[in-house]
Design an enzyme around this catalytic site. Sequence first.
Site, PDB file in Angstrom:
ATOM      1  CG  ASP A  61      14.392  -7.484  47.612  1.00 20.31           C
ATOM      2  OD1 ASP A  61      16.358  -7.122  47.154  1.00 20.31           O
ATOM      3  OD2 ASP A  61      14.885  -8.516  48.526  1.00 20.31           O
ATOM      4  CB  THR A  94      19.497 -10.603  44.794  1.00 22.89           C
ATOM      5  OG1 THR A  94      18.196  -9.372  45.062  1.00 22.89           O
ATOM      6  CG2 THR A  94      19.351 -10.488  46.168  1.00 22.89           C
ATOM      7  CB  THR A  95      16.497  -9.398  40.621  1.00 21.78           C
ATOM      8  OG1 THR A  95      15.442  -9.089  41.528  1.00 21.78           O
ATOM      9  CG2 THR A  95      15.523  -9.578  39.209  1.00 21.78           C
ATOM     10  CG  ASP A 387      18.334  -4.312  48.325  1.00 17.67           C
ATOM     11  OD1 ASP A 387      19.262  -4.795  49.620  1.00 17.67           O
ATOM     12  OD2 ASP A 387      17.618  -4.449  47.690  1.00 17.67           O
TER      13      ASP A 387
END
Length: 527
Positions: A61, A94-95, A387
């Site tokens: 994550d 997020t990545t 998520d």
Amino acid sequence: METAFMDSGTTVDKGENARLSSFIGAISIADLVKTTLGPKGMDKILQRISEHDQSISVTNDGATILKSVNLDNAAAKVLVDIARVQDEEVGDGTTSVAVLCGELLREAEDLIAQRIHPQTIAEGWRLARTAARTALESSAIDNSADDELFRSDLFRIARTTLSSKLVTYEKEYFANLAVEAVMRLRGSNNIDHIQILKKAGGHLRDSYLEEGFLLDKKIGVGQPKRIVGAKILLANTSMDTDKIKIYGSKVRVDSLNKVAEIEEAEKERMRQKCEKIIAHGCNVFINRQLIYNLPESIFTDRGIMAIEHADFDGIERLAAVTGGEVVSTFDRPDLVTMGECDVIEEVMIGEDKVLRLGGCKSGEACSIVLRGASSHVLDEAERSLHDALCILTATVKDPRIIYGGGCTEILMAQAIDRLVESTPGKKALAMASFARALRQLPAIVADNGGYDSAELVTQLRAAHASGKNTYGLDMYNGTIGDMKELGVAESFKSKLCVLLSASEAAEMILRVDDIIKCAPRAREGGY
């Protein structure tokens, strides 16, 4: 020159040095999480090195990884911040947001080496961002008018999100579980009402969505272990005043009997409070705070089940699931709405006992029980499921979906390329660089899967050029395929946040020409 007028401890990096420092810091952070992108991304082990805490966690994550890294570079902190905001706003991507920002800055580094001014690059990026957003909006699909299609969209989004997580081999199962949990919220979209209980043991496949609601608490000593037709009074009140507590004052007595009288007065007040609670007609009393021995014994004598220390989140969830109100005073029973459920009983999960509330009145909350081989597996499974739940609640608010697998990135890049052909000046070079940065995302996903990214991305560009606008990367066969047929979908809101946040953060870093580091001002007196 200005350093002559500054205090000692203040340093200034100017011009090229400042820009190079910013670029290197941001690109390094993007490269750190780049290998976790996509369904075949790798995991990272995060090990704490504190003297008292040397625990580890295994995750892919992006937000979790970036939050765990201590940084000194200002631009790198900007990337961490946009990943955090993406996590809070949408829960997924997020990545992607960090990687896209890093790729934009990598392209900007080449443009600046060609003597193109940062303001010109920023102007070109803004034009490219507008074109990309228009292309993204035109490709979005909204099936919210049809409940069956919308539920199918939610399932596909959850499955796509979980494809890059630890639970990828059970993604169908967990996607169904996440969709069921979100649909039970009945439009409230308050993800705090979804409780995740982690119980070590068994396999990930043993996880399940509880039909009722689970509370990881204990029943008082000697009280009923099972109640049918429960009338539940939910409270947030002090139930520990059976001991003398007089703060900030002194009590002088001439004998121990007087102390005993004060204690007895305190106990009498507690008895009266318990009688007021019992007068509500409840057979279950759940308190957010502790319940001490005296009130517990009173409730036991009256055959009332008393549960203590249901923390704030727990009591709020219970109010949502039972249809009751959380009260602090008990003088007006006629104004209190009590919670209701068919049965409260103790059940076993693995080796632990928990309370199960079945047949709840409202049902606007639920419990997911996660099983797994170890605490590390459970922690990562919880992050993965969280998520998926976040992205689903975001999709319920904005029901538009887009196709994944790099499909929309190529679509946006082609829209920018078409605009570049009619744009004069150096800003056209900046717009072309924005398109290249977007195409890097599917290239990185392909690289992480061990495939030839150059071959796949060029095939994908050719497919889109021939009108196959739903084609993307099929990461399980190492080819390109129709994302509509494969059921690879993403949330429109998530992709839009990635595009806007990454480009705005990259533009902000690009415009930096000085980095001023200031030592904290010393207090007068030297301390």
